[in-house]
Design a protein around this motif. Sequence first.
Motif, PDB file in Angstrom:
ATOM      1  N   LEU A 235      36.099  59.412   6.348  1.00 12.43           N
ATOM      2  CA  LEU A 235      37.120  59.562   7.388  1.00 12.43           C
ATOM      3  C   LEU A 235      37.183  61.015   7.823  1.00 12.43           C
ATOM      4  O   LEU A 235      37.201  61.915   6.992  1.00 12.43           O
ATOM      5  CB  LEU A 235      38.476  59.122   6.836  1.00 12.43           C
ATOM      6  N   GLU A 236      37.224  61.231   9.134  1.00 16.00           N
ATOM      7  CA  GLU A 236      37.231  62.609   9.633  1.00 16.00           C
ATOM      8  C   GLU A 236      38.090  62.723  10.884  1.00 16.00           C
ATOM      9  O   GLU A 236      37.989  61.903  11.804  1.00 16.00           O
ATOM     10  CB  GLU A 236      35.797  63.034   9.951  1.00 16.00           C
ATOM     11  N   PHE A 237      38.942  63.730  10.900  1.00 17.47           N
ATOM     12  CA  PHE A 237      39.722  64.048  12.095  1.00 17.47           C
ATOM     13  C   PHE A 237      39.040  65.190  12.841  1.00 17.47           C
ATOM     14  O   PHE A 237      38.719  66.217  12.246  1.00 17.47           O
ATOM     15  CB  PHE A 237      41.150  64.449  11.718  1.00 17.47           C
ATOM     16  N   ARG A 238      38.827  64.987  14.125  1.00 21.48           N
ATOM     17  CA  ARG A 238      38.217  66.012  14.962  1.00 21.48           C
ATOM     18  C   ARG A 238      39.165  66.366  16.111  1.00 21.48           C
ATOM     19  O   ARG A 238      40.019  65.581  16.498  1.00 21.48           O
ATOM     20  CB  ARG A 238      36.880  65.532  15.540  1.00 21.48           C
ATOM     21  N   ARG A 239      38.979  67.557  16.632  1.00 25.57           N
ATOM     22  CA  ARG A 239      39.765  68.061  17.763  1.00 25.57           C
ATOM     23  C   ARG A 239      41.268  68.034  17.464  1.00 25.57           C
ATOM     24  O   ARG A 239      42.086  67.922  18.387  1.00 25.57           O
ATOM     25  CB  ARG A 239      39.458  67.264  19.039  1.00 25.57           C
ATOM     26  N   PHE A 240      41.623  68.129  16.206  1.00 26.54           N
ATOM     27  CA  PHE A 240      43.035  68.227  15.866  1.00 26.54           C
ATOM     28  C   PHE A 240      43.489  69.669  16.078  1.00 26.54           C
ATOM     29  O   PHE A 240      42.682  70.596  16.113  1.00 26.54           O
ATOM     30  CB  PHE A 240      43.274  67.805  14.407  1.00 26.54           C
ATOM     31  N   ARG A 241      44.787  69.853  16.221  1.00 22.58           N
ATOM     32  CA  ARG A 241      45.334  71.202  16.308  1.00 22.58           C
ATOM     33  C   ARG A 241      46.722  71.225  15.690  1.00 22.58           C
ATOM     34  O   ARG A 241      47.429  70.212  15.666  1.00 22.58           O
ATOM     35  CB  ARG A 241      45.385  71.702  17.757  1.00 22.58           C
ATOM     36  N   ALA A 242      47.065  72.368  15.174  1.00 23.60           N
ATOM     37  CA  ALA A 242      48.362  72.515  14.527  1.00 23.60           C
ATOM     38  C   ALA A 242      49.462  72.577  15.580  1.00 23.60           C
ATOM     39  O   ALA A 242      49.386  73.379  16.516  1.00 23.60           O
ATOM     40  CB  ALA A 242      48.378  73.781  13.676  1.00 23.60           C
ATOM     41  N   ASP A 266      46.533  64.060  20.580  1.00 22.96           N
ATOM     42  CA  ASP A 266      45.186  63.950  21.130  1.00 22.96           C
ATOM     43  C   ASP A 266      44.075  64.191  20.116  1.00 22.96           C
ATOM     44  O   ASP A 266      42.925  64.411  20.479  1.00 22.96           O
ATOM     45  CB  ASP A 266      45.019  64.896  22.323  1.00 22.96           C
ATOM     46  N   GLN A 267      44.390  64.155  18.817  1.00 17.48           N
ATOM     47  CA  GLN A 267      43.350  64.269  17.819  1.00 17.48           C
ATOM     48  C   GLN A 267      42.461  63.018  17.830  1.00 17.48           C
ATOM     49  O   GLN A 267      42.870  61.958  18.276  1.00 17.48           O
ATOM     50  CB  GLN A 267      43.943  64.476  16.426  1.00 17.48           C
ATOM     51  N   GLU A 268      41.249  63.153  17.335  1.00 16.62           N
ATOM     52  CA  GLU A 268      40.313  62.039  17.282  1.00 16.62           C
ATOM     53  C   GLU A 268      40.065  61.628  15.835  1.00 16.62           C
ATOM     54  O   GLU A 268      39.993  62.468  14.948  1.00 16.62           O
ATOM     55  CB  GLU A 268      38.974  62.419  17.927  1.00 16.62           C
ATOM     56  N   VAL A 269      39.927  60.312  15.618  1.00 18.88           N
ATOM     57  CA  VAL A 269      39.598  59.775  14.304  1.00 18.88           C
ATOM     58  C   VAL A 269      38.168  59.263  14.325  1.00 18.88           C
ATOM     59  O   VAL A 269      37.794  58.486  15.210  1.00 18.88           O
ATOM     60  CB  VAL A 269      40.552  58.625  13.913  1.00 18.88           C
ATOM     61  N   TRP A 270      37.375  59.716  13.362  1.00 22.10           N
ATOM     62  CA  TRP A 270      35.986  59.271  13.235  1.00 22.10           C
ATOM     63  C   TRP A 270      35.789  58.689  11.845  1.00 22.10           C
ATOM     64  O   TRP A 270      36.319  59.197  10.856  1.00 22.10           O
ATOM     65  CB  TRP A 270      35.013  60.429  13.453  1.00 22.10           C
ATOM     66  N   PHE A 271      35.015  57.599  11.784  1.00 25.51           N
ATOM     67  CA  PHE A 271      34.725  56.964  10.501  1.00 25.51           C
ATOM     68  C   PHE A 271      33.250  56.631  10.436  1.00 25.51           C
ATOM     69  O   PHE A 271      32.721  55.898  11.259  1.00 25.51           O
ATOM     70  CB  PHE A 271      35.559  55.692  10.327  1.00 25.51           C
ATOM     71  N   ARG A 272      32.585  57.246   9.472  1.00 26.49           N
ATOM     72  CA  ARG A 272      31.146  57.060   9.274  1.00 26.49           C
ATOM     73  C   ARG A 272      30.366  57.301  10.565  1.00 26.49           C
ATOM     74  O   ARG A 272      29.468  56.540  10.939  1.00 26.49           O
ATOM     75  CB  ARG A 272      30.850  55.671   8.706  1.00 26.49           C
ATOM     76  N   GLY A 273      30.751  58.380  11.237  1.00 29.06           N
ATOM     77  CA  GLY A 273      30.012  58.823  12.414  1.00 29.06           C
ATOM     78  C   GLY A 273      30.378  58.156  13.710  1.00 29.06           C
ATOM     79  O   GLY A 273      29.813  58.481  14.764  1.00 29.06           O
ATOM     80  N   GLU A 274      31.353  57.238  13.689  1.00 30.66           N
ATOM     81  CA  GLU A 274      31.762  56.558  14.914  1.00 30.66           C
ATOM     82  C   GLU A 274      33.251  56.782  15.153  1.00 30.66           C
ATOM     83  O   GLU A 274      34.048  56.750  14.218  1.00 30.66           O
ATOM     84  CB  GLU A 274      31.481  55.053  14.829  1.00 30.66           C
ATOM     85  N   ARG A 275      33.604  56.994  16.423  1.00 23.36           N
ATOM     86  CA  ARG A 275      35.006  57.208  16.737  1.00 23.36           C
ATOM     87  C   ARG A 275      35.782  55.907  16.627  1.00 23.36           C
ATOM     88  O   ARG A 275      35.313  54.832  17.054  1.00 23.36           O
ATOM     89  CB  ARG A 275      35.163  57.793  18.141  1.00 23.36           C
ATOM     90  N   VAL A 276      36.989  55.990  16.065  1.00 17.99           N
ATOM     91  CA  VAL A 276      37.849  54.834  15.881  1.00 17.99           C
ATOM     92  C   VAL A 276      39.130  55.054  16.677  1.00 17.99           C
ATOM     93  O   VAL A 276      39.790  56.084  16.535  1.00 17.99           O
ATOM     94  CB  VAL A 276      38.202  54.643  14.390  1.00 17.99           C
ATOM     95  N   VAL A 277      39.485  54.090  17.521  1.00 15.66           N
ATOM     96  CA  VAL A 277      40.745  54.157  18.270  1.00 15.66           C
ATOM     97  C   VAL A 277      41.528  52.900  17.911  1.00 15.66           C
ATOM     98  O   VAL A 277      41.513  51.900  18.627  1.00 15.66           O
ATOM     99  CB  VAL A 277      40.504  54.247  19.788  1.00 15.66           C
ATOM    100  N   ASP A 278      42.204  52.955  16.786  1.00 11.92           N
ATOM    101  CA  ASP A 278      42.896  51.765  16.294  1.00 11.92           C
ATOM    102  C   ASP A 278      44.338  52.017  15.932  1.00 11.92           C
ATOM    103  O   ASP A 278      45.027  51.106  15.461  1.00 11.92           O
ATOM    104  CB  ASP A 278      42.162  51.200  15.067  1.00 11.92           C
ATOM    105  N   ALA A 279      44.833  53.261  16.133  1.00 10.27           N
ATOM    106  CA  ALA A 279      46.188  53.573  15.672  1.00 10.27           C
ATOM    107  C   ALA A 279      46.855  54.582  16.584  1.00 10.27           C
ATOM    108  O   ALA A 279      46.198  55.423  17.200  1.00 10.27           O
ATOM    109  CB  ALA A 279      46.146  54.115  14.239  1.00 10.27           C
ATOM    110  N   ARG A 280      48.165  54.481  16.655  1.00 15.25           N
ATOM    111  CA  ARG A 280      48.994  55.491  17.317  1.00 15.25           C
ATOM    112  C   ARG A 280      49.312  56.549  16.274  1.00 15.25           C
ATOM    113  O   ARG A 280      49.957  56.258  15.259  1.00 15.25           O
ATOM    114  CB  ARG A 280      50.277  54.848  17.830  1.00 15.25           C
ATOM    115  N   ILE A 281      48.860  57.789  16.486  1.00 18.91           N
ATOM    116  CA  ILE A 281      49.031  58.855  15.517  1.00 18.91           C
ATOM    117  C   ILE A 281      49.774  60.001  16.188  1.00 18.91           C
ATOM    118  O   ILE A 281      49.290  60.567  17.174  1.00 18.91           O
ATOM    119  CB  ILE A 281      47.670  59.335  14.981  1.00 18.91           C
ATOM    120  N   VAL A 282      50.938  60.315  15.668  1.00 19.38           N
ATOM    121  CA  VAL A 282      51.803  61.327  16.276  1.00 19.38           C
ATOM    122  C   VAL A 282      52.078  62.417  15.249  1.00 19.38           C
ATOM    123  O   VAL A 282      52.703  62.179  14.221  1.00 19.38           O
ATOM    124  CB  VAL A 282      53.119  60.709  16.772  1.00 19.38           C
ATOM    125  N   MET A 283      51.610  63.619  15.560  1.00 25.55           N
ATOM    126  CA  MET A 283      51.808  64.784  14.707  1.00 25.55           C
ATOM    127  C   MET A 283      52.851  65.666  15.376  1.00 25.55           C
ATOM    128  O   MET A 283      52.757  65.958  16.571  1.00 25.55           O
ATOM    129  CB  MET A 283      50.480  65.536  14.571  1.00 25.55           C
TER     130      MET A 283
END
Length: 330
Positions: A235-242, A266-283
Amino acid sequence: MASDSVQVIQYLVDTRPLWPKATKTKDLENEAARALALLTDEEKTKVLRYYFVADAKMSLTSHLLKHWVVARYANVPWWDTKLTRDDKTKPVYVDPTTGKQPVAFNVSHQAGLVALVAVAGYSTTKENGETGKGEEVNIGTDIVCTSERRTRDHRVIDTEGWGKFVDMHADVFGRGEARYLKGDLLSTQPGLPSLARGDEITDFKLRCFYTLWCLREAYVKMTGDALLAPWLRDLEFRRFRAPVGGLEFGQVREEEEGREGEVVMDQEVWFRGERVVDARIVMRSLGEDYMTCTAVRTPVRKEDALGWKVGPFEFLEMETVLGDAEARLG
């Protein structure tokens, strides 16, 4: 289609001013007797087992909130809010008459604050018109405080270096995340003043570090798996920001959202090299030092959760919780 009566619930309780005369955990038996009386014997034992009273107060509040959200939003008498664990050991409430979960919830606590997130009233409608089970919604939350361990963190970083600090926690990050924290962090993350030096740079790095930690924890809790899940490093988060810290700590009306801190989605979730858009994530940040993350998904119809408004959090008074509970004792 999704039910029109869905409620996405987010509350915070500040436990620091509660039961001020309790200087040791055992003092809660008297000072917090009213609250403890609302827990099961097993829950009381868990609360009173904590060495530090601050941890015991957060544990007590967490237990109360889980029962409270079921009692209030599923309209269940207090002593009928029996919590069990699902096949991933996540606490749940299952209606004994329907086998459904009318409220999906999760709690987190850190540095005196307890966060509760929940979804109530969600169901899916199948092609034959039957209503699907309410457990088809997953939710997770995490709360972090960037200043709670600041002295310790700075000491380790000053002594061992930033790279060593990251490596100490690398087993809970994705394979690319640790490399990013040690490499491109300062050149790609916005918000660091151009003239920043020394401790200011370290604090900025730590804020980014805890942002990533918070994102991952909320997402993993949403799935129901622990931080030792075998797929964790995939599991990897990309383009996240504080998120930028807020101007104030406290209750902010919805129309004023932003004064307590920035919201980032607007962070991105990647799993095993593929982007996953399956959840509402609010930081989001809460005041200067705290940050929270909420992750929610609806596996059968992912577009439902992706369209929900999540937040802001509302501060909840302990007196409200106790009053509601006692009114439902039956």
